[in-house]
Design an enzyme around this catalytic site. Structure first.
Site, PDB file in Angstrom:
ATOM      1  N   GLY A  17      -1.186  -4.538  10.923  1.00 19.25           N
ATOM      2  CA  GLY A  17      -2.300  -5.041  10.127  1.00 19.25           C
ATOM      3  C   GLY A  17      -3.546  -5.284  10.947  1.00 19.25           C
ATOM      4  N   SER A  44      -7.949  -5.241   9.756  1.00 18.12           N
ATOM      5  CA  SER A  44      -8.667  -6.149   8.864  1.00 18.12           C
ATOM      6  C   SER A  44      -8.271  -7.592   9.158  1.00 18.12           C
ATOM      7  CB  SER A  44      -8.337  -5.801   7.402  1.00 18.12           C
ATOM      8  OG  SER A  44      -9.010  -6.660   6.495  1.00 18.12           O
ATOM      9  N   GLY A  45      -9.142  -8.520   8.831  1.00 19.81           N
ATOM     10  CA  GLY A  45      -8.825  -9.938   8.887  1.00 19.81           C
ATOM     11  C   GLY A  45      -8.396 -10.428  10.256  1.00 19.81           C
ATOM     12  N   ASP A 104       3.235   2.545   6.943  1.00 19.05           N
ATOM     13  CA  ASP A 104       3.528   1.453   6.018  1.00 19.05           C
ATOM     14  C   ASP A 104       4.657   0.651   6.638  1.00 19.05           C
ATOM     15  OD1 ASP A 104       4.503  -0.179   3.984  1.00 19.05           O
ATOM     16  OD2 ASP A 104       4.262   1.329   2.416  1.00 19.05           O
ATOM     17  N   SER A 160       2.813 -16.190   9.665  1.00 15.67           N
ATOM     18  CA  SER A 160       3.362 -16.644   8.394  1.00 15.67           C
ATOM     19  C   SER A 160       2.181 -17.193   7.593  1.00 15.67           C
ATOM     20  CB  SER A 160       4.464 -17.684   8.618  1.00 15.67           C
ATOM     21  OG  SER A 160       4.923 -18.202   7.398  1.00 15.67           O
ATOM     22  N   TYR A 209       4.701 -14.820  -2.825  1.00 17.30           N
ATOM     23  CA  TYR A 209       4.144 -14.932  -1.479  1.00 17.30           C
ATOM     24  C   TYR A 209       4.877 -15.990  -0.647  1.00 17.30           C
ATOM     25  CZ  TYR A 209       0.448 -15.423   2.086  1.00 17.30           C
ATOM     26  OH  TYR A 209      -0.269 -15.476   3.264  1.00 17.30           O
ATOM     27  N   LYS A 218       6.866 -15.696   3.073  1.00 17.57           N
ATOM     28  CA  LYS A 218       6.369 -16.369   4.266  1.00 17.57           C
ATOM     29  C   LYS A 218       7.357 -17.401   4.802  1.00 17.57           C
ATOM     30  CE  LYS A 218       2.497 -14.167   4.840  1.00 17.57           C
ATOM     31  NZ  LYS A 218       2.263 -13.353   6.055  1.00 17.57           N
TER      32      LYS A 218
END
Length: 279
Positions: A15, A18-19, A62, A141, A155, A159
């Site tokens: 990931g 982004s972010g 993925d 998390s 979600y 987590k």
């Protein structure tokens, strides 16, 4: 950040386009790390490739697909050698009332958030175990992995699963010289948060009001510092620290606050739209 810790180290980061993941990629590149970013192929991945950050390879994949993760890890090894650190930031969310979530919603969030973490760690573990002491695993998390939150019926469980995995792995692999760090941020100013705001039930919006979202850079810095120190957990931000404390020391008080906030919000609650947020 300790440049001496990261300099020349092969870090696999999911990931990372982004972010929090992107902020971490940038910091690691500045610190001299050799970074393999595993992310979905698309605009964000192409943008990162186009920046040509030093020693950063973007390997499409993925994370819910174990074979795709294996291929991406092999691509990283070919470019950077054995893996010394893993950081899992890939995640998705879809806030909604539980009865509105489909089986697909529930499975997809578990597949990305939990199994994506699992596949990456398992694929890198032979390198981490054979490279001597000093290897590290870091998993993002959420504060929603510390306490159940209204509207996060898919979600939160994913987590919580990441949190449980971190706690088990920390115990099992400490004797091998591998540190394991769980990261539990509250709301963070990322594209995923911007997406989910329009999907949140009114009760969740009420619970989310308060502290200003943290920046992705602030969370990335705290996460990397915690990894360097071998800390078992990193809880950035005052609100997440308060949640962690209340969940352990005063759960009845926390439940009362949550129930009162939900009751107030329900007086004029309206259902939100449905969708899936991928950072």
């Amino acid at each position: 950040m300790k440049r001496t810790f990261w300099n020349g180290r092969h870090v696999v980061l999911t990931g990372g386009t982004s972010g929090i993941g992107l902020a971490s990629t940038e910091l690691l590149a500045e610190a001299g790390a050799r970074v393999t970013v595993i992310a979905l192929d698309g605009v964000d991945a192409e943008t990162l490739r186009g920046r040509m950050l030093p020693n950063v390879v973007v390997a499409p994949g993925d994370v819910s697909d174990a074979d795709a993760v294996t291929a991406a890890l092999d691509r990283g090894r070919a470019a950077h050698g054995p893996i010394r650190s893993v950081i899992t930031c890939a995640g998705i969310t879809k806030p909604a009332y539980f009865h509105e979530l489909t089986d697909g919603d529930l499975r997809r969030q578990m597949e990305i958030n939990y199994f994506g973490t699992l596949h990456t760690i398992r694929g890198a573990l032979p390198d981490l175990m054979s490279g001597g002491r000093g290897a590290s695993v870091t998993c993002v998390s959420s504060a929603a992995g510390l306490v159940g939150v209204f509207g996060y019926g898919a979600y939160c469980p994913s987590k919580f699963a990441v949190r449980g995995l971190c706690e088990v792995l920390r115990q099992e692999y400490r004797p091998h010289g591998i540190t394991v760090t769980g990261v539990y941020p509250p709301d963070v100013d990322t594209p995923m948060l911007a997406c989910e705001q329009s999907l949140k039930p009114a009760e969740l919006l009420a619970l989310s009001n308060g502290e200003k979202p943290l920046t992705a850079l602030a969370v990335a810095r705290a996460m990397l510092k915690g990894t360097e120190s071998g800390r078992a957990s990193v809880v950035p931000g005052a609100s997440a620290k308060l949640i962690k404390w209340a969940a352990g020391a005063a759960p009845a008080l926390l439940n009362r606050y949550v129930d009162m906030t939900i009751a107030r919000a329900r007086k004029d609650a309206g259902k939100q739209g449905a969708g899936l947020c991928i950072p």
